[in-house]
Design a protein around this motif. Structure first.
Motif, mmCIF file in Angstrom:
data_model
loop_
_atom_site.group_PDB
_atom_site.id
_atom_site.type_symbol
_atom_site.label_atom_id
_atom_site.label_comp_id
_atom_site.label_asym_id
_atom_site.label_seq_id
_atom_site.Cartn_x
_atom_site.Cartn_y
_atom_site.Cartn_z
ATOM 1 N N LYS A 33 0.827 -1.203 0.000
ATOM 2 C CA LYS A 33 0.000 0.000 0.000
ATOM 3 C C LYS A 33 0.862 1.254 0.000
ATOM 4 O O LYS A 33 0.507 2.275 -0.584
ATOM 5 C CB LYS A 33 -0.910 -0.015 1.227
ATOM 6 N N ASN A 34 2.026 1.192 0.648
ATOM 7 C CA ASN A 34 2.928 2.344 0.712
ATOM 8 C C ASN A 34 3.850 2.438 -0.496
ATOM 9 O O ASN A 34 4.779 3.236 -0.512
ATOM 10 C CB ASN A 34 3.781 2.275 1.985
ATOM 11 N N GLY A 35 3.631 1.583 -1.487
ATOM 12 C CA GLY A 35 4.416 1.690 -2.710
ATOM 13 C C GLY A 35 5.655 0.830 -2.717
ATOM 14 O O GLY A 35 6.501 0.952 -3.604
ATOM 15 N N TYR A 36 5.787 -0.055 -1.733
ATOM 16 C CA TYR A 36 6.972 -0.895 -1.648
ATOM 17 C C TYR A 36 6.698 -2.231 -2.326
ATOM 18 O O TYR A 36 5.776 -2.944 -1.964
ATOM 19 C CB TYR A 36 7.327 -1.115 -0.176
ATOM 20 N N VAL A 37 7.494 -2.562 -3.333
ATOM 21 C CA VAL A 37 7.358 -3.835 -4.018
ATOM 22 C C VAL A 37 8.696 -4.553 -3.963
ATOM 23 O O VAL A 37 9.589 -4.285 -4.764
ATOM 24 C CB VAL A 37 6.933 -3.654 -5.494
ATOM 25 N N PRO A 38 8.907 -5.446 -2.974
ATOM 26 C CA PRO A 38 10.205 -6.091 -2.823
ATOM 27 C C PRO A 38 10.504 -6.999 -4.000
ATOM 28 O O PRO A 38 9.648 -7.745 -4.458
ATOM 29 C CB PRO A 38 10.044 -6.895 -1.527
ATOM 30 N N ALA A 39 11.733 -6.917 -4.508
ATOM 31 C CA ALA A 39 12.139 -7.744 -5.632
ATOM 32 C C ALA A 39 13.329 -8.616 -5.285
ATOM 33 O O ALA A 39 13.701 -9.487 -6.047
ATOM 34 C CB ALA A 39 12.472 -6.865 -6.838
ATOM 35 N N SER A 40 13.946 -8.327 -4.155
ATOM 36 C CA SER A 40 15.113 -9.108 -3.772
ATOM 37 C C SER A 40 15.322 -9.003 -2.286
ATOM 38 O O SER A 40 14.752 -8.150 -1.611
ATOM 39 C CB SER A 40 16.352 -8.593 -4.504
ATOM 40 N N LYS A 41 16.170 -9.874 -1.779
ATOM 41 C CA LYS A 41 16.492 -9.842 -0.358
ATOM 42 C C LYS A 41 17.128 -8.510 0.012
ATOM 43 O O LYS A 41 16.873 -7.950 1.060
ATOM 44 C CB LYS A 41 17.429 -10.994 -0.022
ATOM 45 N N GLY A 42 17.978 -7.979 -0.883
ATOM 46 C CA GLY A 42 18.653 -6.705 -0.615
ATOM 47 C C GLY A 42 17.665 -5.581 -0.430
ATOM 48 O O GLY A 42 17.816 -4.737 0.435
ATOM 49 N N ASP A 44 14.525 -5.904 0.582
ATOM 50 C CA ASP A 44 13.840 -6.127 1.848
ATOM 51 C C ASP A 44 14.636 -5.508 2.994
ATOM 52 O O ASP A 44 14.093 -4.827 3.852
ATOM 53 C CB ASP A 44 13.660 -7.631 2.105
ATOM 54 N N GLU A 45 15.903 -5.748 3.008
ATOM 55 C CA GLU A 45 16.773 -5.214 4.059
ATOM 56 C C GLU A 45 16.815 -3.696 3.994
ATOM 57 O O GLU A 45 16.830 -3.009 5.026
ATOM 58 C CB GLU A 45 18.182 -5.797 3.911
ATOM 59 N N LEU A 46 16.848 -3.159 2.797
ATOM 60 C CA LEU A 46 16.872 -1.709 2.619
ATOM 61 C C LEU A 46 15.621 -1.075 3.210
ATOM 62 O O LEU A 46 15.694 -0.085 3.941
ATOM 63 C CB LEU A 46 16.983 -1.361 1.137
ATOM 64 N N TYR A 47 14.472 -1.658 2.907
ATOM 65 C CA TYR A 47 13.222 -1.099 3.425
ATOM 66 C C TYR A 47 13.195 -1.145 4.946
ATOM 67 O O TYR A 47 12.773 -0.195 5.609
ATOM 68 C CB TYR A 47 12.032 -1.860 2.843
ATOM 69 N N ALA A 85 8.936 7.469 -0.286
ATOM 70 C CA ALA A 85 9.802 8.321 -1.114
ATOM 71 C C ALA A 85 11.281 8.026 -0.855
ATOM 72 O O ALA A 85 12.096 8.055 -1.780
ATOM 73 C CB ALA A 85 9.493 9.786 -0.843
ATOM 74 N N SER A 86 11.615 7.763 0.401
ATOM 75 C CA SER A 86 13.004 7.448 0.739
ATOM 76 C C SER A 86 13.440 6.159 0.049
ATOM 77 O O SER A 86 14.545 6.063 -0.489
ATOM 78 C CB SER A 86 13.164 7.305 2.256
ATOM 79 N N TYR A 87 12.556 5.156 0.054
ATOM 80 C CA TYR A 87 12.871 3.886 -0.599
ATOM 81 C C TYR A 87 13.081 4.081 -2.096
ATOM 82 O O TYR A 87 14.024 3.536 -2.695
ATOM 83 C CB TYR A 87 11.743 2.882 -0.349
ATOM 84 N N GLN A 88 12.215 4.887 -2.711
ATOM 85 C CA GLN A 88 12.333 5.133 -4.149
ATOM 86 C C GLN A 88 13.674 5.783 -4.499
ATOM 87 O O GLN A 88 14.247 5.513 -5.563
ATOM 88 C CB GLN A 88 11.176 6.026 -4.621
ATOM 89 N N LYS A 89 14.197 6.644 -3.601
ATOM 90 C CA LYS A 89 15.459 7.330 -3.864
ATOM 91 C C LYS A 89 16.662 6.405 -3.684
ATOM 92 O O LYS A 89 17.727 6.644 -4.242
ATOM 93 C CB LYS A 89 15.612 8.547 -2.942
ATOM 94 N N MET A 90 16.493 5.355 -2.884
ATOM 95 C CA MET A 90 17.631 4.468 -2.577
ATOM 96 C C MET A 90 17.605 3.142 -3.332
ATOM 97 O O MET A 90 18.624 2.450 -3.383
ATOM 98 C CB MET A 90 17.661 4.177 -1.072
ATOM 99 N N LYS A 91 16.474 2.781 -3.914
ATOM 100 C CA LYS A 91 16.332 1.424 -4.435
ATOM 101 C C LYS A 91 17.246 1.131 -5.621
ATOM 102 O O LYS A 91 17.599 -0.028 -5.865
ATOM 103 C CB LYS A 91 14.882 1.151 -4.807
ATOM 104 N N LYS A 92 17.665 2.163 -6.372
ATOM 105 C CA LYS A 92 18.518 1.920 -7.532
ATOM 106 C C LYS A 92 19.839 1.281 -7.120
ATOM 107 O O LYS A 92 20.295 0.307 -7.718
ATOM 108 C CB LYS A 92 18.774 3.234 -8.271
ATOM 109 N N ASN A 93 20.461 1.833 -6.080
ATOM 110 C CA ASN A 93 21.743 1.290 -5.611
ATOM 111 C C ASN A 93 21.574 0.198 -4.555
ATOM 112 O O ASN A 93 22.547 -0.450 -4.168
ATOM 113 C CB ASN A 93 22.615 2.414 -5.049
ATOM 114 N N LYS A 94 20.326 0.059 -4.061
ATOM 115 C CA LYS A 94 20.016 -0.959 -3.052
ATOM 116 C C LYS A 94 20.879 -0.803 -1.795
ATOM 117 O O LYS A 94 21.213 -1.776 -1.127
ATOM 118 C CB LYS A 94 20.182 -2.368 -3.625
#
Length: 331
Positions: A33-42, A44-47, A85-94
């Motif tokens: 609901k908050n826009g988080y779609v986990p694609a990998s273990k990395g 998940d840890e980031l979130y 928004a924070s996750y979206q800014k960091m997800k590229k580099n994980k």
């Protein structure tokens, strides 16, 4: 329905209900609901790192109030981390990066404008900012030097101008305004505002605003009483004319001609977050201003106009570096 199909249907229903009420499933749905779609273990840890960090940067908003000692005091925004928004800014580099946290400011329920008329002696004590209040009714020879120093430091002050002075020195008044500084009302003829009649008060304030507007195209919203003299009626009359009454927290007493070293020591021994520092265009102020600005900044304090000091915007710092904040604010 056959017995075999009934059993299968029942098993599917039980599994579905279990999934709905499973706390881990609920957490996952909340993340989606908050826009988080986990694609990998990395990821998940980031979130999870973002969620954990968010707890360290949460603060409630604080309402404006009338303080027993400090009179009217502005409110201060609360803060929270926008996890999505924070996750979206960091997800590229994980990789979790504290500098990429996105903040949302939460406004207080009571604002300075909601309070009954009262003088203001300082900004919010949690806001790492101070203001220079420069009262001008004389000292023309020092104004260019003061403006140049402020320009060099990209610092803006609030100049309280006497109406009579503006009439006699329109070019200097425009120079101050054109330099980007805030303009306040300092009465027209510098009377003791505590002793004159209500009619005289109204005239002193309105006449000053009129001459300032005609000269600089700026309409003052702050009033600095000459010598800090006022009575309750003064504050109410000023408020009725759209002017909030500004006093001060720290006095340079520069009109007594202290040495620059004494002036700096006087200010720095009393300065604190939210302080308003009173000064005039004097030789002592002109000579000490460069050092004063540098030492205030060394205390990790910003310098802003009265308007900036009184607004509710929270200044957020990580590792002593300002963070860019999201413009979106909660109501």
């Amino acid at each position: 329905m056959s017995a075999k199909n009934l059993i299968a249907f029942t098993l599917i229903a039980i599994l579905s209900i279990s999934a709905i009420f499973n706390p881990y499933t609920k957490q996952y749905l909340g993340q989606l609901k908050n826009g988080y779609v986990p694609a990998s273990k990395g990821q998940d840890e980031l979130y999870n790192q973002i969620i954990e960090a968010a707890q360290n940067y949460q603060a409630d908003s604080q309402d404006a109030k009338i303080d027993r000692v400090w009179k009217a005091m502005p409110g201060y925004n609360g803060i929270r981390v926008d996890e999505k928004a924070s996750y979206q800014k960091m997800k590229k580099n994980k990789v979790f990066d504290e500098r990429k946290l996105v903040f949302i400011q939460v406004k207080p329920k009571v604002h300075l404008t909601d309070l009954s008329p009262a003088p203001i002696y300082r900004g919010h004590p949690d806001k790492p900012m101070v203001s220079f209040l420069i009262n001008v009714a004389w000292g023309n020879e020092y104004i260019p030097s003061i403006l140049e120093t402020l320009k060099e430091h990209k610092t803006y002050a609030t100049f309280f101008l006497e109406g009579r002075w503006v009439k006699e020195n329109p070019e200097l008044a425009k120079m101050i305004a054109d330099s980007g500084h805030e303009i306040g009302n300092h009465s027209y003829s510098h009377p003791n505002m505590a002793h004159i009649s209500a009619t005289q008060m109204k005239q002193e304030l309105s006449q000053t605003n009129e001459i300032i507007e005609a000269t600089t195209k700026i309409t003052p919203t702050w009033f600095g009483p000459p010598s800090g003299a006022y009575r309750d009626e003064t504050v109410k009359i000023a408020d009725a004319q759209g002017l909030k009454t500004i006093m001060w927290t720290v006095d340079t007493i520069d009109w007594r001609k202290p040495s620059p070293q004494v002036l700096v020591q006087r200010v720095m021994s009393n300065v604190h977050p939210g302080a308003m520092i009173l000064m005039h265009p004097t030789d002592a102020t002109a000579k000490s201003l460069d050092t004063l600005i540098s030492e205030i900044h060394a205390q990790d304090l910003k310098i802003g106009t009265v308007t900036k000091l009184m607004d509710e915007e929270r200044i957020i710092k990580l590792d002593k570096q300002d963070l860019k904040q999201e413009e979106t604010q909660d109501q």
